[in-house]
Design an enzyme around this catalytic site. Structure first.
Site, PDB file in Angstrom:
ATOM      1  N   PRO A  68      15.366  10.659  -1.984  1.00 35.36           N
ATOM      2  CG  PRO A  68      15.825  11.033   0.290  1.00 35.36           C
ATOM      3  CD  PRO A  68      15.075  11.594  -0.881  1.00 35.36           C
ATOM      4  CG  LEU A 125      10.830   9.062   2.217  1.00 38.01           C
ATOM      5  CD1 LEU A 125      12.008   9.965   1.888  1.00 38.01           C
ATOM      6  CD2 LEU A 125       9.854   9.803   3.125  1.00 38.01           C
ATOM      7  CB  ALA A 170       4.658   5.057  -5.755  1.00 41.41           C
ATOM      8  CB  ALA A 171       8.578   8.636  -6.660  1.00 39.94           C
ATOM      9  CG  ASP A 198       2.815   4.781  -1.454  1.00 39.49           C
ATOM     10  OD1 ASP A 198       2.013   5.229  -0.616  1.00 39.49           O
ATOM     11  OD2 ASP A 198       3.834   4.127  -1.143  1.00 39.49           O
TER      12      ASP A 198
HETATM   13  C1  MEV Z   1       2.987   2.390   1.871  1.00 38.20           C
HETATM   14  O1  MEV Z   1       3.504   3.679   1.613  1.00 38.20           O
HETATM   15  C2  MEV Z   1       1.581   2.493   2.379  1.00 38.20           C
HETATM   16  C3  MEV Z   1       0.910   1.160   2.691  1.00 38.20           C
HETATM   17  O2  MEV Z   1      -0.369   1.487   3.252  1.00 38.20           O
HETATM   18  C4  MEV Z   1       0.745   0.290   1.468  1.00 38.20           C
HETATM   19  C5  MEV Z   1      -0.279   0.831   0.491  1.00 38.20           C
HETATM   20  O3  MEV Z   1      -1.168   1.590   0.886  1.00 38.20           O
HETATM   21  O4  MEV Z   1      -0.199   0.458  -0.674  1.00 38.20           O
HETATM   22  C6  MEV Z   1       1.670   0.378   3.743  1.00 38.20           C
END
Ligand code: MEV
Length: 313
Positions: A92, A97, A101-102, A143
């Site tokens: 979702p 989540l 990136a996914a 991510d």
């Molecule tokens: C986002 O899922 C995680 C963060 O630490 C950003 C990142 O590491 O790129 C907030």
């Protein structure tokens, strides 16, 4: 037509701190974003059919276009290459989540296939990292690495900008978790920038918190590897407190975290960029997982019951 997928993820330890070179622990989850790409005639035509939190697609649209253009450039292609892109899958579109990136990994893989580029996983990961910059400004890379390779991993950003330090973490058996969504779309870029600004303005407060975050990640890895899940939960609770202190939690996140702990979750914390988005509760065993999930359901929050330590490439 080219096709590709990328995993969603939960961060168990170290979001935000990882951006500044502190190690973190992330696990892919068994939900993914899928993409299909066909050569187009004019511009980018994006059909986004993911299930999302309200307003997610609208909020992210400009960043999505910028992300795809950045990825095309990173593949040595014209950023204005006409493409028809479909995005869907089981992950979702909730903030936190790793949905951006996914989708970047899925799209990069689908473009690679459609245009016969034959890109390696390493290159896909690097391309998706470029795409992530549109969503997160200065991302750590945690991510896209989880989205590309899957599994449970230890991640430390290379401050010099070269290869990050990544190691697989092995657990005795997959562990049940519940991810609760606040339903609020968060702007990761603004959250990452906010932490960087506050850290710079107040090193006396922030430096010790960053040191504590590093200690937590080290202890969390040890506890995961030895199967001491009570300890993992306690450390996750501690991590949530640090995230509150650096100003990235929210009323709704704290509410969901409290609710999960009251139902007996071993630990609970926000996951991802915070400021809305999602939290994760460690709920070993189907019964405990069901109990936490039904509390979220009764209170009207969307959730995902899944496991960490399952998916491996
Ligand atoms: C986002 O899922 C995680 C963060 O630490 C950003 C990142 O590491 O790129 C907030």
């Amino acid at each position: 037509m080219g096709k590709g997928s990328g995993y969603g993820k939960v961060i168990l330890f170290g979001e935000h701190f990882v951006v500044h070179g502190v190690p973190g622990i992330v696990s892919a989850i068994d939900s993914s974003t899928d993409a299909e790409v066909k050569k187009g005639i004019k511009g980018l035509n994006i059909k986004d059919e993911r299930k999302t939190a309200k307003g997610y697609s609208e909020e992210k649209r400009l960043q999505q276009v910028e992300s795809i253009e950045r990825m095309l450039k990173a593949m040595d292609l014209d950023p204005k290459t006409p493409l028809d892109i479909w995005i869907g899958g089981t992950l979702p579109g909730f903030s936190g989540l790793g949905a951006s990136a996914a989708s970047s990994v899925a799209i990069a893989r689908a473009i690679s296939q459609e245009l016969n580029l034959n890109l390696s996983n390493e290159k896909i990961n690097a391309v998706a990292y470029e795409g992530e910059k549109a969503y997160a400004g200065n991302p750590s890379g945690i991510d896209n690495t989880a989205a590309t390779y899957g599994g449970l991993m230890w991640f430390k950003k290379n401050p010099a900008g070269g290869q990050d330090f990544v190691e697989k973490i092995h657990v005795k058996r997959p562990i049940e978790i519940v991810i609760g969504s606040t339903g609020k779309v968060a702007n990761t870029k603004a959250m990452v920038e906010g932490v960087a600004e506050r850290k710079k303005a107040n090193p006396k407060k922030y430096d010790p918190l960053f040191k504590q975050a590093e200690n937590l990640a080290v202890a969390g890895r040890k506890a995961l590897e030895s199967g001491d899940l009570k300890k993992v939960g306690d450390l996750m609770n501690e991590n949530h407190r640090l995230l509150q202190e650096i100003g990235v939690s929210s009323k709704e996140l704290d509410l969901l975290v409290d609710m999960a702990r009251k139902q007996g979750a071993f630990g609970a914390k926000l996951t991802g960029g915070g400021g809305g988005g999602c939290m994760v509760a460690l709920t070993p065993g189907k019964d405990l997982q069901g109990k936490v999930a039904s509390a979220f359901k009764t209170a009207g929050f969307e959730f995902l019951s899944t496991k960490i330590g399952v998916v491996t490439y």
